[in-house]
Scaffold this motif. Structure first.
Motif, PDB file in Angstrom:
ATOM      1  N   THR A   1       0.812  -1.221   0.000  1.00 12.68           N
ATOM      2  CA  THR A   1       0.000   0.000   0.000  1.00 12.68           C
ATOM      3  C   THR A   1       0.843   1.268   0.000  1.00 12.68           C
ATOM      4  O   THR A   1       0.515   2.232  -0.704  1.00 12.68           O
ATOM      5  N   ARG A   2       1.913   1.316   0.770  1.00 11.83           N
ATOM      6  CA  ARG A   2       2.731   2.520   0.832  1.00 11.83           C
ATOM      7  C   ARG A   2       3.482   2.746  -0.471  1.00 11.83           C
ATOM      8  O   ARG A   2       3.610   3.875  -0.940  1.00 11.83           O
ATOM      9  N   ALA A   3       3.970   1.664  -1.063  1.00 13.20           N
ATOM     10  CA  ALA A   3       4.651   1.784  -2.362  1.00 13.20           C
ATOM     11  C   ALA A   3       3.677   2.266  -3.429  1.00 13.20           C
ATOM     12  O   ALA A   3       4.039   3.100  -4.279  1.00 13.20           O
ATOM     13  N   VAL A   4       2.452   1.754  -3.398  1.00 15.57           N
ATOM     14  CA  VAL A   4       1.438   2.192  -4.357  1.00 15.57           C
ATOM     15  C   VAL A   4       1.155   3.679  -4.191  1.00 15.57           C
ATOM     16  O   VAL A   4       1.039   4.428  -5.168  1.00 15.57           O
ATOM     17  N   ALA A   5       1.071   4.142  -2.930  1.00 14.93           N
ATOM     18  CA  ALA A   5       0.798   5.563  -2.680  1.00 14.93           C
ATOM     19  C   ALA A   5       1.925   6.443  -3.240  1.00 14.93           C
ATOM     20  O   ALA A   5       1.665   7.468  -3.887  1.00 14.93           O
ATOM     21  N   VAL A   6       3.175   6.044  -2.998  1.00 16.94           N
ATOM     22  CA  VAL A   6       4.309   6.812  -3.534  1.00 16.94           C
ATOM     23  C   VAL A   6       4.292   6.790  -5.061  1.00 16.94           C
ATOM     24  O   VAL A   6       4.526   7.815  -5.721  1.00 16.94           O
ATOM     25  N   PHE A   7       4.000   5.621  -5.627  1.00 13.10           N
ATOM     26  CA  PHE A   7       3.941   5.493  -7.081  1.00 13.10           C
ATOM     27  C   PHE A   7       2.883   6.427  -7.666  1.00 13.10           C
ATOM     28  O   PHE A   7       3.138   7.109  -8.668  1.00 13.10           O
TER      29      PHE A   7
END
Length: 479
Positions: free
Chosen positions: A132-138
């Motif tokens: 989820t955090r990687a998706v948000a940064v992406f």
């Protein structure tokens, strides 16, 4: 056919457009920036949909990520175009926006490339299904990248129109050069994305959270930003704009909100521009499903693979020949429709081949691979026309009507981003409704492309003839 007269909404005394065309080499230098822009865009189209799915977003929701582009394009390009028409910076009207766009691209590339690493540092487990955090940064990086691309493309095309003066022939040539360099960027981007060992150029790219695919994506983006910055610096060093003075603005709209002026601008558009917007809109409904899912289609439906599994492995001439640019654009839209329809045949042949193997996964035979690759090759022709003719026509029509180049190209961009939003929202659920593949969206695209071809041939006005101005043709600025 009567075109719109200059209006109080966006009538600018365009001192640079009304001057004789500048030397052609300057047009080439500015157009070459498109190679850097398109390098990154090709990487987005070819690698980011599989990358998003590797971060844990399922296929049917991946298309919603691409809403970033059309939404930012709908807002950014008209705003940037409007303000670049009126920019009084000592560096010129277009160049400050191009420079800002290049800087934002660098920031966005860092966020996208390091999304998995930032997510890991922020608490994402290595083997979690959805990071989820990687998706948000992406997503944040993706938004910034699309804003930056829109800040770059509109002013670049407007600067090309400025450099072309009032010559319709030079305007078409400038847009053809821009399209050529977009093709160069596409070739570089797709070629870079196909090299599975590119990460060895940047050993630091591979980390605990970033596997080989992710490291290759980082490496490709590093190369793309280097190319964009080099081309932008060369253009800035060799091509200069005359600063716009307040006195050059024919009408200053005191206190009028920008979007109020935009709506007024739409009301004052004449039939040629409205038809151009309609044909462009349908054309992009045809294009966007394929541009969004072509890599996924090749991997899943031609090769039968699964994301994350398996080994790492001259428009002027043609226009005259077919009887004008409207016939050329209409004809290639039918070619696009045919190619999209043929993806069904290739997919069915590949599925039949896999069924005959009783569940074993092998690459398709050479005939199926050749058919799929041939579709990609043939579709390069209509894609090149799509990247050139609509923008040239918009520049020519706005020259005839006295409208500002930046705002006119921003308005045209709305006819591109609106269908992209429609496809982004509808294609995932639509494909899921018919089994989860890419073909349903491709079929809808084929029908839209065919309708676009019909309207281009029957309703789109031909551009006015290019009457040579002997003074302009003989007098070329030396600077």
């Amino acid at each position: 056919m009567e075109l719109a007269k200059p209006s109080s909404v966006f009538a600018i005394q365009d001192h640079q457009s009304s001057s004789p065309p500048t030397p052609i080499w300057k047009t080439v230098v500015v157009a070459s920036i498109a190679a850097g822009i398109q390098f990154g865009w090709a990487l987005q189209l070819s690698l980011l949909t599989p990358y998003v799915q590797l971060l844990g977003i399922p296929h049917k929701w991946a298309a919603f990520i691409w809403l970033c582009g059309p939404i930012s394009g709908m807002i950014v390009q008209p705003v940037v175009g409007y303000h670049s028409d009126r920019c009084t910076s000592r560096f010129g009207r277009r160049r400050p926006f191009i420079a800002a766009g290049a800087v934002l691209v660098a920031i966005a590339v860092f966020l996208i490339g390091y999304a998995a690493d930032i997510g890991r540092v922020s608490g994402d487990p290595l083997h979690n299904t959805i990071k989820t955090r990687a998706v948000a940064v992406f997503v944040v990086g993706f938004w910034i990248l699309d804003v930056a691309n829109n800040m770059l493309q509109g002013p670049c095309r407007a600067l090309l129109a400025d450099l072309s003066g009032t010559s319709a022939r030079r305007t078409r040539t400038a847009n053809a050069l821009y399209s050529f360099f977009m093709a160069v960027g596409n070739v570089l981007g797709y070629a870079a994305g196909s090299f599975s060992k590119l990460h060895k150029m940047f050993p630091f790219a591979r980390t605990q959270a970033c596997d080989l695919y992710c490291a290759n994506l980082k490496s490709c983006f590093f190369l793309s930003i280097a190319l964009l910055l080099i081309l932008t610096i060369i253009a800035f060093a060799t091509v200069h704009e005359t600063p716009l003075n307040r006195a050059d603005i024919a009408v200053v709209e005191a206190g009028k909100p920008f979007y109020s002026q935009m709506m007024n601008a739409f009301r004052q558009l004449k039939r040629p521009m409205w038809v151009l917007l309609l044909v462009t809109c349908l054309n992009w409904i045809g294009w966007f499903p394929f541009l969004l899912f072509d890599t996924d289609w090749m991997g899943r439906e031609v090769y039968g693979g699964t994301v994350g599994e398996g080994p790492e492995e001259g428009f002027e001439f043609f226009g005259r020949g077919v009887g004008g640019v409207k016939r050329l654009w209409g004809g290639v839209n039918f070619l696009l429709a045919l190619c999209l329809a043929l993806t069904v045949l290739v997919s069915k042949l590949a599925a039949s081949w896999r069924h005959s193997l009783s569940g074993e996964l092998h690459p398709p035979p050479i005939g199926i691979k050749a058919g799929a690759l041939s579709l990609f090759a043939v579709m390069g022709v209509p894609l090149a026309i799509t990247y050139s003719i609509p923008f040239a026509l918009a520049s020519i029509f706005c020259h005839s009507s006295g409208a500002g180049q930046g705002l006119s190209l921003g308005v045209l961009n709305l006819a591109i981003v609106v269908p992209q939003m429609m496809v982004s929202v509808a294609s995932g659920p639509w494909d899921a409704r018919f089994g989860g593949g890419n073909l349903p969206a491709f079929v809808v695209g084929a029908f839209a492309a065919a309708l676009s071809g019909v309207l281009a041939l029957t309703m789109l006005p031909a551009p006015p003839p290019d009457v040579p101005n002997t003074k302009d043709e003989r007098t070329q600025p030396s600077s």
